[in-house]
Scaffold this motif. Structure first.
Motif, short mmCIF file in Angstrom:
data_model
loop_
_atom_site.label_atom_id
_atom_site.label_comp_id
_atom_site.label_asym_id
_atom_site.label_seq_id
_atom_site.Cartn_x
_atom_site.Cartn_y
_atom_site.Cartn_z
N VAL A 240 0.87 -1.17 0.00
CA VAL A 240 0.00 0.00 0.00
C VAL A 240 0.90 1.22 0.00
CG1 VAL A 240 -1.77 1.29 1.24
CG2 VAL A 240 -1.84 -1.21 1.21
N LEU A 241 0.71 2.09 -1.00
CA LEU A 241 1.58 3.24 -1.20
C LEU A 241 0.76 4.52 -1.24
CD1 LEU A 241 3.69 1.83 -4.20
CD2 LEU A 241 4.23 1.65 -1.75
N VAL B 180 -2.41 9.95 -9.99
CA VAL B 180 -1.92 9.05 -8.93
C VAL B 180 -1.22 7.84 -9.52
CG1 VAL B 180 -2.59 7.61 -6.97
CG2 VAL B 180 -3.69 9.84 -7.32
N LEU B 181 -1.90 7.13 -10.42
CA LEU B 181 -1.28 5.96 -11.05
C LEU B 181 -0.07 6.38 -11.88
CD1 LEU B 181 -1.20 2.98 -11.82
CD2 LEU B 181 -2.93 3.47 -13.57
N GLU B 182 -0.19 7.49 -12.58
CA GLU B 182 0.92 7.96 -13.43
C GLU B 182 2.15 8.30 -12.59
OE1 GLU B 182 -2.85 8.26 -15.55
OE2 GLU B 182 -2.19 8.92 -13.56
N LEU C 184 -2.89 2.01 -4.22
CA LEU C 184 -2.39 3.38 -4.21
C LEU C 184 -3.45 4.28 -3.56
CD1 LEU C 184 -0.92 3.61 -7.84
CD2 LEU C 184 0.15 2.70 -5.75
N LEU C 185 -3.05 5.01 -2.53
CA LEU C 185 -3.96 5.88 -1.81
C LEU C 185 -3.78 7.33 -2.24
CD1 LEU C 185 -3.52 4.43 1.81
CD2 LEU C 185 -5.10 3.68 0.01
N VAL D 3 -6.44 1.95 -7.23
CA VAL D 3 -6.30 3.32 -6.73
C VAL D 3 -7.56 3.63 -5.91
CG1 VAL D 3 -6.01 5.73 -7.35
CG2 VAL D 3 -4.95 3.95 -8.77
N GLN D 4 -7.37 3.95 -4.62
CA GLN D 4 -8.54 4.23 -3.81
C GLN D 4 -8.26 5.35 -2.81
OE1 GLN D 4 -9.96 0.70 -1.86
NE2 GLN D 4 -8.43 0.75 -0.24
#
Length: 331
Positions: free
Chosen positions: A214-215, A280-282, A271-272, A303-304
């Motif tokens: 978790v990042l 965020v993902l990028e 990904l938080l 992604v959340q």
């Protein structure tokens, strides 16, 4: 919406263990749970004794996390103001409507996800309880202005220890004591226990064993953060059938290099973010060498929003169900 993931729990509810324990934290006596709260009540919060002469009537929310606990206890109407980000995705339409009726003091968040607000703005609301303690505010300053403060235990500066779902249940028990809502706290804990058990049952047969991380990426440049045993990510991943690749780290959250992340190469990434999901993902995909991560290569990334994992609240159980829905059944 957060409620869309609850179908998983409903389908498996008969398999769950619905036992309940609503013990309050440290200095709050959990005995005689059917009796009402006796005031003055002293709660140990981050090593500080917080004394309540009566149940709070004017609450200021300096973070969104307590919303679902207060709502579950039936005391959200005592919130007179709020500050931070309160994403519609967290809540039902009815709860969003009620949150919107609470005055917003500030939604300014810095790049690290910290709320920007000063004590004068908070104390102008004449709160008797402030939930959350952003940087720049002090417990002493708020107390001098007439407000008690409770901080999420995982945010305490020291002696946090490993986090578990028991941390969530204890937090609800403490709020139940503070607001004289023990019965409601027990009911809420029982429901959450059942949902967690259902999620664990759903992933119990998953093979082979998988690991995850978790990042919290910094959009637009900056550090990459990972979550260890002191965070709610630890029990959440465990209940979803994963091993946290950073479970050898006792800290709640810490900076991690892309080299270290690649070396551990988790099967799955969660990904938080707070606020806007854009980028965020990028931010992770753009890290040098990140294409070597199997989670990126296989598109095993979720992604959340931040509160679906941290800190321990009913939203953490929503987040668990989202993870199981996305990655469960060994897929």
């Amino acid at each position: 919406m957060a409620h869309t993931t609850r179908s998983l729990a409903v389908g498996l509810l008969a398999l769950a263990v619905a036992g309940c324990s609503a013990s309050a934290q440290e200095s709050v006596d959990p005995a005689a749970q059917t009796e009402g709260t006796t005031y003055p009540l002293t709660v140990d919060n981050c090593g500080e004794e917080v004394v309540f002469e009566s149940a709070p009537e004017r609450v200021v929310l300096l973070e969104s996390a307590p919303v679902t606990i207060l709502d579950g206890l039936g005391v959200l109407d005592r919130a007179v103001a709020r500050a931070g980000t309160f994403s519609d995705e967290y809540y039902s339409a009815d709860l969003n409507r009620r949150i919107d009726q609470v005055e917003m003091l500030s939604d300014e968040i810095d790049t690290a996800g910290h709320l920007m607000i000063n004590a004068e703005v908070v104390l102008a609301q004449q709160p008797d309880l402030t939930l959350g303690l952003p940087e720049g505010l002090t417990r002493e300053g708020l107390h001098d202005g007439g407000s008690n403060t409770l901080v999420q235990p995982v945010y305490c500066p020291s002696d946090v220890g490993d986090t578990s779902f028991a941390s969530l249940y204890e937090q609800i028990g403490t709020y139940g004591e503070v607001f004289d809502r023990r019965d409601e706290a027990e009911d809420l804990v029982a429901d959450l226990r059942a949902r967690v058990a259902a999620a664990e049952e759903a992933t119990a047969a998953d093979t082979p064993e998988r690991d995850a991380a978790v990042l919290y990426p910094s959009v637009g440049g900056g550090p990459l953060y990972a979550y260890g045993r002191g965070s709610m990510a630890q029990p959440q991943l465990g209940a979803a059938g994963f091993t946290n690749v950073f479970d050898d780290t006792a800290e709640r959250v810490f900076e991690v290099s892309v080299e270290e992340l690649i070396a551990r190469d988790p099967d799955v990434l969660v990904l938080l973010y707070q606020g806007d999901e854009s980028g965020v993902l990028e931010a992770v995909e753009g890290l040098p060498g990140s294409d070597a991560l199997q989670a990126i290569e296989n598109d095993d990334v979720l992604v959340q929003l931040f509160n679906f994992t941290e800190p321990p609240t009913p939203l953490s159980v929503d987040g668990l169900e989202r993870i199981v829905e996305r990655f469960g059944t060994g897929s």
